[in-house]
Design an enzyme around this catalytic site. Structure first.
Site, PDB file in Angstrom:
ATOM      1  N   LYS A 282      -5.516 101.067  31.374  1.00 23.37           N
ATOM      2  CA  LYS A 282      -4.090 101.145  31.052  1.00 23.37           C
ATOM      3  C   LYS A 282      -3.679 102.602  30.878  1.00 23.37           C
ATOM      4  CE  LYS A 282      -2.825  96.757  28.886  1.00 23.37           C
ATOM      5  NZ  LYS A 282      -2.329  96.111  27.651  1.00 23.37           N
ATOM      6  N   GLU A 368       0.388  80.456  22.443  1.00 27.98           N
ATOM      7  CA  GLU A 368       1.348  79.993  21.447  1.00 27.98           C
ATOM      8  C   GLU A 368       1.085  78.561  21.005  1.00 27.98           C
ATOM      9  OE1 GLU A 368       3.127  83.308  23.811  1.00 27.98           O
ATOM     10  OE2 GLU A 368       2.168  81.411  24.347  1.00 27.98           O
ATOM     11  N   ARG A 396       7.129  77.571  24.458  1.00 29.77           N
ATOM     12  CA  ARG A 396       5.913  77.079  25.097  1.00 29.77           C
ATOM     13  C   ARG A 396       5.116  76.156  24.178  1.00 29.77           C
ATOM     14  NH1 ARG A 396       2.837  81.716  28.168  1.00 29.77           N
ATOM     15  NH2 ARG A 396       3.413  80.580  30.042  1.00 29.77           N
TER      16      ARG A 396
END
Length: 637
Positions: A282, A368, A396
């Site tokens: 990253k 979630e 979700r």
């Protein structure tokens, strides 16, 4: 001076560039990303990490005939640049500009709209199956990050893909997880060679020979397969994927273009589902982002030389920050409070809580559904879990909120950050449905504060409540209102009158309350006396307060930053209908039946007519349409 990037208007142009010049192109793209995102803001670290990967994919495959599905999609900037949107890239995530995520309506090269994580393998498998049904031969590539692999739907898709055995290439972009301890030249070499065309043809020939050996051929073949799997398991972390029915290639160094090109060319020729495991960094190429990728995940305008943000002035604390500080304060007094987040400790303001109470903080990853049921388990054992999830992401886990929390009446607190319009991330991230999808669940208490000070008291109320309760608050800074140091509980289902008036009652919830108060002041200048009510609770409503306002004015405006269908205004209408007060005129202000595009929050609120000016104008027009006289008192209860 012309650059390599200047020559690319579509993927076909990319293929004209000699391979030995591709690393130079990668550096040009990084420079372009830095120069643009430093001015507009956006997702930077993840995009700097996939520059070579994106180049290699477009070099080896033929978009849009071949389909690319980018999981979440916040790392698709290089993809957008290579597919004809470089000239418009400065408008990404801007009002009326291009999206910061893949969008089918924007380009034929965007095969699938994304914005939430863990969906790419499912969508890619659906596309691969569609190809089989129509007799096509195009390739489908799903690019998924290691964080997104924590979502259950990703494993559900892997399971079915392995069962169906259809041609599907899954690129696992691994930039954080420690699932690949055997990264190195030798393991990369073995993976590349084991999938090359020469080895694959040789393998088929050997298998055919062994199968034809009388009596012992099948036993020898089984032994050979076990030996191959043992070798790959020793050298690579691919046994999980092999067990699910995938061929596994990797780990591959994700910034080595020659290796990437070789691997993807090999992967094109494989039959059945394939996982290509790519290791990336990253923030690659920009030291501040490499050092602190979290800070550069989603970033505002910044100075490239220093990495420091620019253009902003110190202002009021954010709702998110105040939530985190208040929860930590409450946790010092109550050892039963625990905090849960789904891969967003920074975004939900829980970093400080995690440092102070590491044993009471849980980051479950991008999962979630698990977060909610995990919280339910904690609550069933006497703890007070506070589950901090962005409003749009809690969608979700709706089934878990219903089955595992509400059905058992468990005291789980849902802290819904980013309630309402969120700005530049657009329709996938606007949290404008939560009042609707939570309100109808039996046992659920639902509230929203008018300002940051009320947020603190509502959080105190939530952790003291014996049942499911949701606290919804917006993205961004508060109003700078002084904060009470002593926290108090707000009686459940009680609103407050902020301004008196006889002509109309403006009943607002959450972020629309103070604009409604400002609208009332504007209306007063025109001789219109507006009552303003801070509802505070969507469920239960303050029945007595609302009915008194209806009887007094005969005319109600509701204001909410939520979908009008099934939202707060609908709740008020239901109350009036249940009470037989059909003579009361009601105008609902909120989000109409459409998805809201990206843009600055103030601009979007103005467009939707839920800022102070919009509320005042709508109220004035509503009263003008009503005529000179209010409904007769005999028409109302």
């Amino acid at each position: 001076m012309s650059t390599l990037l200047d020559t690319i208007t579509c993927p076909a142009d990319l293929k004209k560039i000699p391979r030995d010049q591709l690393p130079a192109l990668a550096e040009e793209i990084r420079a372009f990303l830095l120069e643009t995102v430093s001015r507009t803001g956006g997702h930077l670290a993840s995009n700097l990490g996939v520059v070579e990967l994106s180049i290699a994919l477009h070099y080896c495959f033929d978009s849009p005939t071949d389909r690319f599905v980018w999981d979440v999609g916040h790392q698709a900037y290089t993809h957008k640049i290579l597919t004809g949107r470089r000239d418009r890239f400065h408008t990404q995530r801007q009002y009326h500009g291009i999206s910061g995520f893949p969008k089918r309506s924007e380009s034929s090269h965007d095969a699938f709209d994304t914005g939430h994580s863990s969906t790419s393998i499912s969508a890619g498998l659906g596309m691969a199956m569609a190809r089989e049904l129509r007799g096509g031969s195009n390739k489908v590539v799903a690019v998924i990050g290691d964080g997104s692999m924590t979502g259950g739907i990703a494993f559900e898709a892997l399971n079915q893909a392995g069962h169906l055995k259809k041609n599907l290439i899954v690129v696992l972009n691994d930039n954080e997880m420690s699932i690949s301890p055997n990264v190195g030249a030798f393991s990369s070499f073995v993976s590349r060679k084991l999938t090359g065309s020469y080895f694959r043809e040789l393998k088929k020939e050997v298998q055919g020979l062994l199968q034809n050996i009388p009596a012992i051929g099948k036993d020898i073949l089984q032994f050979a397969r076990r030996a191959e799997n043992s070798l790959k398991g020793f050298l690579t972390p691919g046994m999980l994927f092999e067990a699910l029915g995938f061929d596994y290639i990797g780990p591959i160094q994700g910034h080595n273009l020659p290796q990437l090109l070789e691997v993807f060319e090999n992967a094109r020729g494989l039959d059945g589902p394939v996982v290509v495991h790519v290791m990336t960094t990253k923030g690659k190429g920009y030291a501040p982002a490499e050092t602190n990728p979290s800070a550069f995940h989603g970033v505002g305008p910044f100075d490239v030389a220093t990495g420091k943000t620019t253009g902003g002035k110190p202002g009021a604390a954010s709702y998110t920050g105040i939530f985190g500080d208040t929860l930590a304060q409450l946790a010092r007094e109550n050892g039963k409070i625990v905090a849960i987040t789904a891969a967003m400790p920074d975004g939900t303001g829980l970093t400080g809580f995690a440092k102070e109470f590491p044993e009471r903080f849980f980051d479950v990853g991008i999962a979630e559904q698990h977060a909610v049921t995990f919280a339910a388990g904690l609550a069933a054992e006497g703890f007070r879990p506070v589950t901090a999830i962005y409003s749009t992401f809690l969608q979700r886990a709706y089934d878990q909120v219903f089955h595992d929390v509400c059905l058992q009446n468990l005291p789980v607190v849902f802290a819904l950050d980013r309630g309402g319009v969120v700005g530049d991330d657009g329709p996938t991230h606007h949290g404008v449905f939560d009042l609707s999808y939570l309100r109808h669940l039996p046992g659920m208490t639902l509230m929203a504060p008018k300002d940051e000070n009320e947020l603190r008291h509502m959080l105190k109320t939530a952790v003291s409540h014996d049942g499911p309760i949701a606290l919804r608050y917006p993205r961004g800074a508060g109003y700078g209102i002084p904060l009470d140091q002593e926290l108090r509980e707000i009686p459940i289902g009680t609103g407050e009158t902020l301004a008196e008036g006889d002509d109309v009652a403006i009943i607002a919830i959450g972020i629309t309350v103070l604009p409604a108060l400002e609208a009332a002041r504007t209306l007063a200048e025109k001789g219109i006396r507006a009552m303003v009510i801070n509802a505070r609770f969507v469920k239960p409503l303050d029945r007595d307060l609302i009915l008194r306002a209806a009887r007094r004015t005969g005319c109600i405006i509701t204001a909410e930053e939520n979908a009008l269908q099934g939202g707060f205004g609908s709740a008020v209408l239901e109350l009036l209908a249940d009470e037989g007060m059909t003579g009361v005129r009601v105008k609902r202000l909120g989000i109409p039946d459409r998805f809201v595009e990206q843009g600055p929050q103030p601009q979007l609120r103005a467009d939707l007519g839920i800022d102070a000016a919009g509320i005042a104008a709508a109220t004035e027009a509503f009263l003008a349409a009503k005529g000179a006289s209010a409904p007769a008192l005999s028409m109302v209860k």
